[in-house]
Design a protein around this motif. Structure first.
Motif, PDB file in Angstrom:
ATOM      1  N   ARG A   1     -88.876 -59.967  23.990  1.00 39.61           N
ATOM      2  CA  ARG A   1     -89.862 -59.462  23.024  1.00 39.61           C
ATOM      3  C   ARG A   1     -90.019 -60.430  21.855  1.00 39.61           C
ATOM      4  NH1 ARG A   1     -87.495 -54.509  24.432  1.00 39.61           N
ATOM      5  NH2 ARG A   1     -86.091 -54.610  22.651  1.00 39.61           N
TER       6      ARG A   1
ATOM      7  N   GLY B   1     -84.654 -57.786  24.259  1.00 35.09           N
ATOM      8  CA  GLY B   1     -84.898 -58.130  22.858  1.00 35.09           C
ATOM      9  C   GLY B   1     -85.305 -59.577  22.700  1.00 35.09           C
TER      10      GLY B   1
ATOM     11  N   GLY C   1     -85.612 -56.084  18.584  1.00 32.39           N
ATOM     12  CA  GLY C   1     -84.393 -55.847  19.347  1.00 32.39           C
ATOM     13  C   GLY C   1     -83.169 -55.851  18.453  1.00 32.39           C
TER      14      GLY C   1
ATOM     15  N   PHE D   1     -79.536 -61.859  20.587  1.00 33.53           N
ATOM     16  CA  PHE D   1     -79.804 -60.436  20.817  1.00 33.53           C
ATOM     17  C   PHE D   1     -78.766 -59.866  21.769  1.00 33.53           C
ATOM     18  CE2 PHE D   1     -83.855 -62.141  19.499  1.00 33.53           C
ATOM     19  CZ  PHE D   1     -84.373 -61.147  18.688  1.00 33.53           C
TER      20      PHE D   1
END
Length: 84
Positions: A62, A59, A30, A54
């Motif tokens: 993830r 992001g 991200g 992020f």
């Protein structure tokens, strides 16, 4: 309330790594806004953990899903949500 990014806590960070290196590695999942390694106030040495922010929640999600337990410079990172 000011807009803010989505942060993850990163534990077991190698002591010799830089904020830039962490940011580059986490950018694989991200868009990284900010990286902050936490230092000991008395010794000035890294404490072994950091926060990565992020631009979006996806992001951060993830990062937790894909990078928790991943090997980074010889150490397995712990990645969890910082603001949940």
């Amino acid at each position: 309330m000011a807009a803010q990014g989505f942060s993850v806590y990163v534990g077991n960070v190698p002591y010799q790594v830089s904020e830039e290196e962490i940011g580059q590695w986490f950018s694989s999942v991200g868009v990284v806004n900010n990286v902050r390694i936490v230092f000991d106030r008395e010794t000035g040495r890294p404490r072994g953990f950091a926060f990565v922010e992020f631009t979006d929640e996806a992001g951060a999600q993830r990062a937790v899903e894909q990078l928790n337990g991943a090997s980074f410079n010889g150490r397995n990172l712990r990645v969890n949500y910082a603001n949940k």
